[in-house]
Motif scaffolding. Structure first.
Motif, mmCIF file in Angstrom:
data_model
loop_
_atom_site.group_PDB
_atom_site.id
_atom_site.type_symbol
_atom_site.label_atom_id
_atom_site.label_comp_id
_atom_site.label_asym_id
_atom_site.label_seq_id
_atom_site.Cartn_x
_atom_site.Cartn_y
_atom_site.Cartn_z
ATOM 1 N N HIS A 73 -3.636 1.031 -11.706
ATOM 2 C CA HIS A 73 -3.925 -0.312 -12.475
ATOM 3 C C HIS A 73 -2.768 -0.035 -13.336
ATOM 4 O O HIS A 73 -1.976 0.880 -13.639
ATOM 5 C CB HIS A 73 -5.149 -0.505 -13.073
ATOM 6 C CG HIS A 73 -5.765 0.541 -13.918
ATOM 7 N ND1 HIS A 73 -5.282 0.597 -15.140
ATOM 8 C CD2 HIS A 73 -6.369 1.637 -13.686
ATOM 9 C CE1 HIS A 73 -5.664 1.639 -15.872
ATOM 10 N NE2 HIS A 73 -6.266 2.231 -14.922
ATOM 11 N N GLY A 74 -2.586 -1.380 -14.100
ATOM 12 C CA GLY A 74 -1.466 -1.521 -15.117
ATOM 13 C C GLY A 74 -0.099 -1.969 -14.609
ATOM 14 O O GLY A 74 -0.050 -2.677 -13.537
ATOM 15 N N TYR A 75 0.964 -1.752 -15.320
ATOM 16 C CA TYR A 75 2.389 -2.402 -15.105
ATOM 17 C C TYR A 75 3.276 -1.453 -14.718
ATOM 18 O O TYR A 75 3.269 -0.034 -15.384
ATOM 19 C CB TYR A 75 2.534 -3.240 -16.197
ATOM 20 C CG TYR A 75 1.612 -4.350 -16.569
ATOM 21 C CD1 TYR A 75 1.722 -5.698 -15.926
ATOM 22 C CD2 TYR A 75 0.730 -4.296 -17.768
ATOM 23 C CE1 TYR A 75 0.987 -6.496 -16.300
ATOM 24 C CE2 TYR A 75 -0.049 -5.204 -17.860
ATOM 25 C CZ TYR A 75 0.078 -6.381 -17.054
ATOM 26 O OH TYR A 75 -0.788 -7.522 -17.459
ATOM 27 N N ILE A 76 4.271 -1.683 -13.989
ATOM 28 C CA ILE A 76 5.281 -0.847 -13.593
ATOM 29 C C ILE A 76 6.643 -1.386 -13.881
ATOM 30 O O ILE A 76 7.019 -2.618 -13.625
ATOM 31 C CB ILE A 76 5.217 -0.886 -11.854
ATOM 32 C CG1 ILE A 76 3.821 -0.184 -11.368
ATOM 33 C CG2 ILE A 76 6.348 0.199 -11.499
ATOM 34 C CD1 ILE A 76 3.582 1.121 -11.998
ATOM 35 N N SER A 109 1.017 -1.206 -0.009
ATOM 36 C CA SER A 109 -0.019 0.026 -0.120
ATOM 37 C C SER A 109 0.614 1.436 -0.065
ATOM 38 O O SER A 109 0.420 2.150 -0.642
ATOM 39 C CB SER A 109 -1.089 -0.003 1.299
ATOM 40 O OG SER A 109 -0.308 -0.158 2.405
ATOM 41 N N THR A 110 1.877 1.165 0.735
ATOM 42 C CA THR A 110 2.697 2.544 0.700
ATOM 43 C C THR A 110 3.426 2.613 -0.674
ATOM 44 O O THR A 110 3.572 3.656 -1.142
ATOM 45 C CB THR A 110 3.953 2.186 1.785
ATOM 46 O OG1 THR A 110 3.296 2.073 3.065
ATOM 47 C CG2 THR A 110 4.892 3.385 1.806
ATOM 48 N N VAL A 111 3.910 1.551 -1.301
ATOM 49 C CA VAL A 111 4.555 1.457 -2.708
ATOM 50 C C VAL A 111 3.362 2.078 -3.474
ATOM 51 O O VAL A 111 3.719 2.917 -4.629
ATOM 52 C CB VAL A 111 5.280 0.199 -3.008
ATOM 53 C CG1 VAL A 111 5.490 0.540 -4.474
ATOM 54 C CG2 VAL A 111 6.199 -0.131 -2.259
ATOM 55 N N PRO A 114 15.379 -3.231 -3.990
ATOM 56 C CA PRO A 114 15.458 -4.399 -4.183
ATOM 57 C C PRO A 114 15.686 -5.519 -3.064
ATOM 58 O O PRO A 114 15.145 -6.515 -3.260
ATOM 59 C CB PRO A 114 16.250 -4.774 -5.465
ATOM 60 C CG PRO A 114 16.396 -3.315 -6.062
ATOM 61 C CD PRO A 114 16.137 -2.357 -4.861
ATOM 62 N N SER A 115 16.202 -5.219 -2.280
ATOM 63 C CA SER A 115 16.579 -5.840 -1.058
ATOM 64 C C SER A 115 15.129 -6.412 -0.348
ATOM 65 O O SER A 115 14.978 -7.305 0.318
ATOM 66 C CB SER A 115 17.583 -5.240 0.109
ATOM 67 O OG SER A 115 16.966 -4.117 0.595
ATOM 68 N N LEU A 116 14.040 -5.463 -0.516
ATOM 69 C CA LEU A 116 12.985 -5.878 0.130
ATOM 70 C C LEU A 116 11.890 -6.622 -0.734
ATOM 71 O O LEU A 116 10.864 -6.861 -0.414
ATOM 72 C CB LEU A 116 12.379 -4.597 0.694
ATOM 73 C CG LEU A 116 13.109 -3.808 1.802
ATOM 74 C CD1 LEU A 116 12.614 -2.436 1.919
ATOM 75 C CD2 LEU A 116 12.985 -4.485 3.080
ATOM 76 N N TRP A 117 12.311 -6.983 -2.012
ATOM 77 C CA TRP A 117 11.456 -7.798 -2.838
ATOM 78 C C TRP A 117 11.914 -9.260 -2.378
ATOM 79 O O TRP A 117 12.692 -9.728 -2.199
ATOM 80 C CB TRP A 117 11.840 -7.677 -4.629
ATOM 81 C CG TRP A 117 11.938 -6.093 -4.766
ATOM 82 C CD1 TRP A 117 11.634 -5.162 -4.092
ATOM 83 C CD2 TRP A 117 12.489 -5.866 -5.968
ATOM 84 N NE1 TRP A 117 11.784 -4.122 -4.948
ATOM 85 C CE2 TRP A 117 12.259 -4.367 -5.977
ATOM 86 C CE3 TRP A 117 12.924 -6.237 -7.208
ATOM 87 C CZ2 TRP A 117 12.688 -3.522 -7.344
ATOM 88 C CZ3 TRP A 117 13.348 -5.601 -8.356
ATOM 89 C CH2 TRP A 117 13.068 -4.210 -8.456
ATOM 90 N N LYS A 118 10.817 -10.186 -2.684
ATOM 91 C CA LYS A 118 10.687 -11.372 -2.136
ATOM 92 C C LYS A 118 10.592 -12.244 -3.483
ATOM 93 O O LYS A 118 9.883 -12.156 -4.134
ATOM 94 C CB LYS A 118 9.514 -11.611 -1.191
ATOM 95 C CG LYS A 118 9.652 -10.906 0.144
ATOM 96 C CD LYS A 118 10.567 -11.097 1.082
ATOM 97 C CE LYS A 118 10.604 -10.447 2.327
ATOM 98 N NZ LYS A 118 11.691 -10.378 3.159
ATOM 99 N N LEU A 170 10.160 0.914 -9.913
ATOM 100 C CA LEU A 170 9.811 0.475 -8.648
ATOM 101 C C LEU A 170 11.082 0.544 -7.743
ATOM 102 O O LEU A 170 10.950 0.797 -6.522
ATOM 103 C CB LEU A 170 9.463 -1.155 -8.614
ATOM 104 C CG LEU A 170 9.124 -1.791 -7.428
ATOM 105 C CD1 LEU A 170 7.785 -1.181 -6.718
ATOM 106 C CD2 LEU A 170 8.824 -3.256 -7.537
ATOM 107 N N GLN A 171 12.168 0.527 -8.275
ATOM 108 C CA GLN A 171 13.506 0.688 -7.492
ATOM 109 C C GLN A 171 13.537 2.294 -7.175
ATOM 110 O O GLN A 171 14.285 2.454 -6.108
ATOM 111 C CB GLN A 171 14.743 0.648 -8.639
ATOM 112 C CG GLN A 171 14.902 -1.070 -8.740
ATOM 113 C CD GLN A 171 16.135 -1.201 -9.806
ATOM 114 O OE1 GLN A 171 16.648 -0.451 -10.501
ATOM 115 N NE2 GLN A 171 16.608 -2.422 -9.852
#
Length: 271
Positions: free
Chosen positions: A174-177, A164-166, A188-192, A182-183
């Motif tokens: 909606h749509g693609y990022i 939600s914060t992002v 990226p260290s918080l991406w799972k 996103l970086q």
């Protein structure tokens, strides 16, 4: 308000779960994603489903595309009808009960999508970050058919607590990022990344988390996606079955579906 009222009214009709399945649902609600395995889930008919999937894998050959931007090959409806055990696994009673307890409403089953994600550099659609919008609550059960490490296109997500914060930072609707965008708002260290051996199962609440399929580098990734929403999705136009209506009728005639299964498959009239 209507949605909240429907969820509240249906709460008394939710199927009773075992302690383990109840904890699984609570983890999905809390985290947005749970990684488990076919062995740990112990769903009936799993062995038949997995054997059928292994037979189908070599049949889903890498096609020669007229356009270079393709990145995934799906099993055809004809191929899926030759291996009905795959579609039927998504209708196992325990799975439907788990899904219904997460969604909070009667379940619509959209079928099984057998896919081969190609090891190429194409970055588009589901390989970009996004949140699914078909319904308020969506559940996807993803089964890995081959070993998936970080270079084999794992399912990736942003934890629900951060999504939600992002979304606010990106003013996302909606749509693609793109990855670079996103970086800029989240390390990226918080991406799972959901890695695992063949038989790994990723259960993802894809309307609650940013997610994508990472681009495979070393080898193609084989998976089956089992998709579920409520029977009154926010955008029903985007809710299409993995099989044509005629195939669903044919399958129902061959297999003895329970009333619960029939309602999950035939949740809306033929168009």
């Amino acid at each position: 308000m209507g949605y909240e009222a429907a969820v509240k009214q249906h709460s008394a009709n939710l199927p009773v779960l075992s302690v383990a399945d109840f904890k699984l649902v609570e983890s999905i609600k809390r985290e947005g994603v749970v990684v488990t395995s076919l062995e740990a889930l112990s769903i009936p008919q799993t062995e038949k489903m997995f054997l059928a999937a292994q037979k189908l894998m070599p049949e889903v050959a890498k096609s020669v595309f007229a356009e270079e931007h393709e990145y995934v090959v799906h099993a055809s409806s004809e191929q899926m009808m030759q291996h009905p055990e795959i579609f039927m696994w998504g209708l196992e009673k325990r799975l439907l009960n788990i899904v219904e307890n997460y969604i909070g409403l009667p379940v619509a089953y959209h079928g099984a999508y057998f896919r081969r994600d190609l090891a190429n550099s194409v970055e588009r659609k589901s390989r970009l970050w996004h949140i699914d919008v078909e319904d308020r609550k969506i559940l996807k059960i993803i089964v890995y058919l081959n070993d998936v490490d970080d270079n084999c296109g794992p399912f990736q997500y942003i934890p629900q607590s951060l999504t939600s914060t992002v979304a606010r930072s990106l003013r996302y609707k909606h749509g693609y990022i793109q990855e670079k965008r996103l970086q800029n708002v989240l390390s990226p260290s918080l991406w799972k990344s959901c890695t695992g051996l063949a038989g790994t199962v990723v259960i993802a609440a894809t309307s609650k988390i940013f997610h994508r399929g990472k681009i495979p580098v070393d080898q193609d990734r084989f998976t089956i996606f089992f998709d579920y929403t409520s029977r009154q999705p926010t955008y029903p136009f985007y809710c299409k079955s993995s099989l044509p209506w005629e195939d669903l009728l044919s399958l129902a005639a061959k297999v003895n579906l329970s009333e619960q299964q029939k309602q999950c498959v035939f949740w809306r009239p033929s168009l």
